[in-house]
Design a protein around this motif. Sequence first.
Motif, PDB file in Angstrom:
ATOM      1  N   PRO A 249      -9.371 -35.314  39.116  1.00 46.39           N
ATOM      2  CA  PRO A 249      -9.266 -35.831  40.493  1.00 46.39           C
ATOM      3  C   PRO A 249      -8.309 -37.008  40.573  1.00 46.39           C
ATOM      4  O   PRO A 249      -8.466 -38.008  39.874  1.00 46.39           O
ATOM      5  CB  PRO A 249     -10.700 -36.253  40.824  1.00 46.39           C
TER       6      PRO A 249
ATOM      7  N   ASP B 181      -7.452 -38.152  43.763  1.00 42.70           N
ATOM      8  CA  ASP B 181      -7.907 -38.831  44.965  1.00 42.70           C
ATOM      9  C   ASP B 181      -9.106 -39.717  44.631  1.00 42.70           C
ATOM     10  O   ASP B 181     -10.025 -39.292  43.928  1.00 42.70           O
ATOM     11  CB  ASP B 181      -8.280 -37.795  46.027  1.00 42.70           C
TER      12      ASP B 181
ATOM     13  N   GLU C 100     -11.529 -40.811  46.523  1.00 43.35           N
ATOM     14  CA  GLU C 100     -12.790 -40.326  47.089  1.00 43.35           C
ATOM     15  C   GLU C 100     -13.381 -39.204  46.242  1.00 43.35           C
ATOM     16  O   GLU C 100     -14.595 -39.167  45.995  1.00 43.35           O
ATOM     17  CB  GLU C 100     -12.553 -39.833  48.528  1.00 43.35           C
ATOM     18  N   ILE C 101     -12.530 -38.306  45.783  1.00 47.94           N
ATOM     19  CA  ILE C 101     -13.019 -37.217  44.928  1.00 47.94           C
ATOM     20  C   ILE C 101     -13.538 -37.765  43.609  1.00 47.94           C
ATOM     21  O   ILE C 101     -14.580 -37.324  43.110  1.00 47.94           O
ATOM     22  CB  ILE C 101     -11.898 -36.183  44.687  1.00 47.94           C
TER      23      ILE C 101
ATOM     24  N   SER D 203     -16.882 -39.158  44.148  1.00 44.87           N
ATOM     25  CA  SER D 203     -17.881 -38.101  44.320  1.00 44.87           C
ATOM     26  C   SER D 203     -18.273 -37.498  42.979  1.00 44.87           C
ATOM     27  O   SER D 203     -19.453 -37.198  42.741  1.00 44.87           O
ATOM     28  CB  SER D 203     -17.323 -37.009  45.248  1.00 44.87           C
TER      29      SER D 203
ATOM     30  N   LEU E 257     -18.970 -33.245  47.251  1.00 48.38           N
ATOM     31  CA  LEU E 257     -17.848 -33.174  46.307  1.00 48.38           C
ATOM     32  C   LEU E 257     -16.976 -31.950  46.603  1.00 48.38           C
ATOM     33  O   LEU E 257     -15.742 -32.051  46.647  1.00 48.38           O
ATOM     34  CB  LEU E 257     -18.381 -33.120  44.876  1.00 48.38           C
TER      35      LEU E 257
ATOM     36  N   ARG F 286     -14.882 -32.439  49.800  1.00 51.07           N
ATOM     37  CA  ARG F 286     -13.717 -33.312  49.614  1.00 51.07           C
ATOM     38  C   ARG F 286     -12.624 -32.616  48.809  1.00 51.07           C
ATOM     39  O   ARG F 286     -11.426 -32.790  49.066  1.00 51.07           O
ATOM     40  CB  ARG F 286     -14.154 -34.607  48.935  1.00 51.07           C
ATOM     41  N   MET F 287     -13.025 -31.817  47.832  1.00 57.81           N
ATOM     42  CA  MET F 287     -12.028 -31.061  47.063  1.00 57.81           C
ATOM     43  C   MET F 287     -11.321 -30.038  47.954  1.00 57.81           C
ATOM     44  O   MET F 287     -10.102 -29.841  47.849  1.00 57.81           O
ATOM     45  CB  MET F 287     -12.697 -30.347  45.894  1.00 57.81           C
TER      46      MET F 287
ATOM     47  N   SER G 124      -8.806 -31.862  50.047  1.00 58.12           N
ATOM     48  CA  SER G 124      -7.629 -32.186  49.244  1.00 58.12           C
ATOM     49  C   SER G 124      -6.774 -30.949  49.013  1.00 58.12           C
ATOM     50  O   SER G 124      -5.537 -31.003  49.060  1.00 58.12           O
ATOM     51  CB  SER G 124      -8.068 -32.785  47.902  1.00 58.12           C
TER      52      SER G 124
END
Length: 284
Positions: free
Chosen positions: A94, A96, A98-99, A102, A151, A154-155, A158
């Motif tokens: 990850p 990102d 945020e990811i 998570s 999770l 969010r993935m 992205s």
Amino acid sequence: KITSMLVLFFLVALTAISLTLLVSRQLEGGAAAINDAGSQRMRSYRLGYLLFRGQQEPEAYALVAAEIGIEMERFDKVLFDLERGDPARPLSPPRDAEIFRSVQEVKEVWQRTIKPLLADYLKATDGPGRSAVLARYDGEGVGFVAVINELVLRMEQSYAFNTTLLRSFQVALAVLAVIGTAILIHFFFVLVIRPVDKLHAGMRRMAGNDLGVRLPVETNDEFGILAGGFNQMAAHLQDVYGTLEQRVESKTRSLAEKNRQLEMLYAMTAFLNAPGSLEELCQC
């Protein structure tokens, strides 16, 4: 100039293609990450099923316990891959923030709550103990799956962003191809076609005995040098043709004088060779 322009467009195109390849690889790694994160959700449900089966079928407890141990190892392995990545698959770690948070949240809940519950279940020696662990897992599992869902969401966001980015790069590459082709056509027209056309027009005028033709020297490149050489040649030919009549007239006068002198010599020779008296010679 032509070489520099071609190299410039090659570098720009190579950069755009490299960016599309990079984004496509990130998409490939992101797809593997989404698949693994989704498998963790499925694995959580399977662990709940195994706990229930072990409680309902005491005679199959040994087999269930072995399967629970395997699923726990797989859960740890997938979490490790989601956190660090796996270039061999490929699976991208990850990038990102945020990811990454998570993933850390899923890992924390797993290690702090779910994994100890499973360990307690494997240590339980009787049905009531396993039933108590199963009840606790039912309560904690709902929140744990929600964390995994967050999770995965969010993935997916992205992944959608990278897909849009890839399309943008592809559109930019197409626009670059169109604009680049137009610029190269204009560039070749200005630097090659127009100078060659001017040179050809000058040659036609010179072939028509217009020796006063001159080409404008607008650049310092190869065509500028060629135009300067053409002008020097035209000036030399004009000078040669301009002085040709004068040189012919000079040569004509010189030949006439030499002919007159030869006539005098011929006349004198003929007189001296003719028979005559001494008195006639003395008079001459």
